[in-house]
Design a protein around this motif. Structure first.
Motif, PDB file in Angstrom:
ATOM      1  N   HIS A 190       1.428  -1.442   0.043  1.00 35.86           N
ATOM      2  CA  HIS A 190       0.238   0.086   0.134  1.00 35.86           C
ATOM      3  C   HIS A 190       0.668   0.760   0.040  1.00 35.86           C
ATOM      4  O   HIS A 190       2.256   1.604   0.844  1.00 35.86           O
ATOM      5  CB  HIS A 190      -1.061   0.003   1.342  1.00 35.86           C
ATOM      6  CG  HIS A 190      -2.179   1.110   1.257  1.00 35.86           C
ATOM      7  ND1 HIS A 190      -2.579   1.878   0.079  1.00 35.86           N
ATOM      8  CD2 HIS A 190      -1.485   2.346   2.308  1.00 35.86           C
ATOM      9  CE1 HIS A 190      -3.240   3.103   0.461  1.00 35.86           C
ATOM     10  NE2 HIS A 190      -2.903   3.322   2.054  1.00 35.86           N
ATOM     11  N   GLY A 231       4.935   7.782  -6.163  1.00 36.67           N
ATOM     12  CA  GLY A 231       4.485   6.486  -7.477  1.00 36.67           C
ATOM     13  C   GLY A 231       5.766   6.551  -8.036  1.00 36.67           C
ATOM     14  O   GLY A 231       5.631   4.578  -7.884  1.00 36.67           O
ATOM     15  N   ALA A 249      -2.505   2.147  -4.199  1.00 36.57           N
ATOM     16  CA  ALA A 249      -1.907   3.416  -4.184  1.00 36.57           C
ATOM     17  C   ALA A 249      -3.232   3.998  -3.491  1.00 36.57           C
ATOM     18  O   ALA A 249      -4.122   4.147  -3.660  1.00 36.57           O
ATOM     19  CB  ALA A 249      -1.368   3.847  -5.833  1.00 36.57           C
ATOM     20  N   ASP A 252      -5.279   8.331  -6.872  1.00 37.18           N
ATOM     21  CA  ASP A 252      -4.647   8.230  -8.378  1.00 37.18           C
ATOM     22  C   ASP A 252      -3.489   8.725  -9.016  1.00 37.18           C
ATOM     23  O   ASP A 252      -2.435   7.847  -9.488  1.00 37.18           O
ATOM     24  CB  ASP A 252      -5.967   8.456  -9.761  1.00 37.18           C
ATOM     25  CG  ASP A 252      -6.519   8.180  -9.560  1.00 37.18           C
ATOM     26  OD1 ASP A 252      -6.693   6.799  -8.276  1.00 37.18           O
ATOM     27  OD2 ASP A 252      -8.075   8.536  -9.337  1.00 37.18           O
ATOM     28  N   ALA A 255      -0.735   6.094  -8.178  1.00 41.05           N
ATOM     29  CA  ALA A 255      -0.287   4.998  -9.238  1.00 41.05           C
ATOM     30  C   ALA A 255       0.395   5.404 -10.489  1.00 41.05           C
ATOM     31  O   ALA A 255       0.651   4.393 -11.116  1.00 41.05           O
ATOM     32  CB  ALA A 255      -2.167   4.434  -8.975  1.00 41.05           C
ATOM     33  N   VAL A 275      -2.497  -3.036 -10.261  1.00 40.04           N
ATOM     34  CA  VAL A 275      -2.445  -2.377 -10.080  1.00 40.04           C
ATOM     35  C   VAL A 275      -3.840  -1.008  -9.615  1.00 40.04           C
ATOM     36  O   VAL A 275      -4.538  -0.934 -10.598  1.00 40.04           O
ATOM     37  CB  VAL A 275      -1.910  -0.765 -10.120  1.00 40.04           C
ATOM     38  CG1 VAL A 275      -1.411   0.716  -9.969  1.00 40.04           C
ATOM     39  CG2 VAL A 275       0.241  -0.964 -10.538  1.00 40.04           C
ATOM     40  N   GLY A 277      -5.610   2.410  -8.013  1.00 37.42           N
ATOM     41  CA  GLY A 277      -5.624   3.597  -7.367  1.00 37.42           C
ATOM     42  C   GLY A 277      -6.936   4.129  -7.121  1.00 37.42           C
ATOM     43  O   GLY A 277      -7.748   2.920  -5.648  1.00 37.42           O
ATOM     44  N   LEU A 291      -6.800   2.696 -15.281  1.00 39.96           N
ATOM     45  CA  LEU A 291      -6.579   1.735 -14.265  1.00 39.96           C
ATOM     46  C   LEU A 291      -8.070   2.280 -12.914  1.00 39.96           C
ATOM     47  O   LEU A 291      -8.750   2.453 -13.189  1.00 39.96           O
ATOM     48  CB  LEU A 291      -6.270   3.680 -13.313  1.00 39.96           C
ATOM     49  CG  LEU A 291      -5.290   3.835 -11.681  1.00 39.96           C
ATOM     50  CD1 LEU A 291      -4.207   2.983 -11.533  1.00 39.96           C
ATOM     51  CD2 LEU A 291      -5.733   5.138 -11.041  1.00 39.96           C
ATOM     52  N   THR A 293     -10.457   1.193 -10.234  1.00 40.59           N
ATOM     53  CA  THR A 293      -9.914   2.616  -8.984  1.00 40.59           C
ATOM     54  C   THR A 293     -11.060   2.708  -8.582  1.00 40.59           C
ATOM     55  O   THR A 293     -11.746   2.715  -8.601  1.00 40.59           O
ATOM     56  CB  THR A 293      -9.240   4.244  -9.254  1.00 40.59           C
ATOM     57  OG1 THR A 293      -8.923   4.999  -8.412  1.00 40.59           O
ATOM     58  CG2 THR A 293     -10.539   4.948 -10.547  1.00 40.59           C
ATOM     59  N   SER A 330      -5.848  -2.237 -15.862  1.00 39.01           N
ATOM     60  CA  SER A 330      -4.649  -2.359 -13.956  1.00 39.01           C
ATOM     61  C   SER A 330      -5.243  -3.486 -13.525  1.00 39.01           C
ATOM     62  O   SER A 330      -3.745  -3.645 -12.682  1.00 39.01           O
ATOM     63  CB  SER A 330      -4.426  -1.170 -14.115  1.00 39.01           C
ATOM     64  OG  SER A 330      -5.390  -1.045 -12.786  1.00 39.01           O
ATOM     65  N   THR A 331      -5.712  -3.982 -13.563  1.00 39.32           N
ATOM     66  CA  THR A 331      -6.110  -5.618 -12.206  1.00 39.32           C
ATOM     67  C   THR A 331      -6.375  -6.611 -13.237  1.00 39.32           C
ATOM     68  O   THR A 331      -7.318  -6.579 -13.439  1.00 39.32           O
ATOM     69  CB  THR A 331      -6.769  -5.172 -10.694  1.00 39.32           C
ATOM     70  OG1 THR A 331      -8.164  -4.323 -11.455  1.00 39.32           O
ATOM     71  CG2 THR A 331      -6.179  -3.949 -10.524  1.00 39.32           C
TER      72      THR A 331
END
Length: 336
Positions: A190, A231, A249, A252, A255, A275, A277, A291, A293, A330-331
């Motif tokens: 984290h 970051g 993160a 953002d 991230a 990743v 955010g 991303l 998030t 991103s995941t």
């Protein structure tokens, strides 16, 4: 000889303030109207005298027949970060939609007296309510010692004091961490925000508690500063150990820097590392990869803050707004 208006049985006037401060009454008027020609030292002296004399300007002549200022004050900690800046924009938009103007008083939480001086400045403008957009712990500690006799609402807090309105940062962090855990990740780091920020602490606690709920290995949070530069720096350092498959993160921007570092290091996102955010800034959907998030609805927060001040929301207890998980590219499930 120092003038004591109270001794005469009348409220202090603008000329009383001018006499005690050693300036002209025109200078006091310019301070009241935030005229840019006034030196900071002069402005500070006038504001101190106003507070000392408990001077309240008569705004009737300038507020038409209603004798109201139609102004909402914002107490801000001078942050250009996306969250606080978006909140201020949203509060102003909601205020204008309700026929109100906004006056901003910036503070430096590290300077003693900054908060009380800013409140005196807003009171001198006869604001009808105050929105506090200052997420540092020490700001709320100082506010607790100051009497406020007009409606106010604190944003970015986590207190249940009857004046709080905020996104549930803790729940949002648990949502983000749970998403990674559900994808099979167990080596998760984290990137936290600054230590004194209430939001950063709530997100960090949510991350740790969700890991504990899953009986997953706990890693020490990395204290950051909200910036993409940090970051990137953190990402380069993490690449030295490579004992992780995912990073959460705390905003953002960090991230974004992390994605840059991973790309420079030849790491595939999300094939090797996922990743996520927090905030869902407008550019988040256009990062590469887009991303995943946690979204915060800032226009809704601004609308509720103004409604709170206007008495359209129940003033008892804290009001929280639930964040929303935005799943993008991103995941991904952990590589086996």
């Amino acid at each position: 000889m120092t003038l004591d208006p109270a001794a005469s049985g009348r409220p202090p006037s603008i000329r009383d303030v001018a006499r005690v401060a050693g300036v002209s009454h025109q200078t006091v008027s310019r301070v009241l109207n935030n005229h840019p020609s006034i030196r900071d030292t002069t402005r500070q002296r006038v504001l101190e005298v106003m507070a000392e004399l408990q001077y309240q300007p008569n705004r009737a002549a300038r507020a038409l027949a209603s004798s109201r200022s139609r102004t909402i004050g914002i107490l801000s900690a001078m942050s250009t970060d996306y969250g606080p800046a978006s909140i201020m924009t949203s509060v102003e938009a909601a205020a204008r939609a309700n026929g109100y103007w906004v006056s901003v008083a910036n503070i430096d939480p590290s300077v003693e007296g900054s908060i009380s001086d800013a409140l005196a400045q807003l009171r001198a403008q006869a604001v009808e309510g105050i929105v506090v957009v200052a997420p540092q712990v020490r700001v709320f500690e100082a506010l607790a010692t100051l009497p406020l006799d007009i409606p106010y609402v604190t944003l970015q807090s986590t207190s249940d004091d009857g004046h709080a309105l905020f996104f549930d940062q803790y729940a949002g962090a648990r949502l983000a961490t749970r998403h990674l855990l559900e994808l099979g990740h167990r080596g998760i780091y984290h990137l936290s925000g600054p230590q004194d920020w209430i939001e950063a602490d709530a997100r960090m606690q949510g991350f740790l508690d969700e890991l504990n709920a899953w009986d997953a290995p706990t890693t020490a949070p990395i204290l950051g500063d909200w910036s993409a530069d940090f970051g990137y720096f953190a990402g380069r350092e993490l690449l030295r150990v490579r004992d992780f498959t995912a990073v959460f993160a705390s905003n953002d921007q960090m991230a974004l820097g992390l994605l840059h570092a991973l790309r420079d290091g030849g790491v595939d996102v999300p094939g090797e590392v996922s990743v996520i955010g927090f905030d869902d800034i407008p550019e988040a959907a256009h990062f590469w990869p887009p991303l995943t998030t946690v979204r915060q609805d800032f226009p809704e927060l601004g609308r509720r803050a103004v409604a709170f001040l206007l008495g359209e929301l129940d003033a008892e207890g804290a009001h929280t707004i639930a964040p929303q998980l935005m799943v993008r590219n991103s995941t991904a499930p952990v590589a086996r």
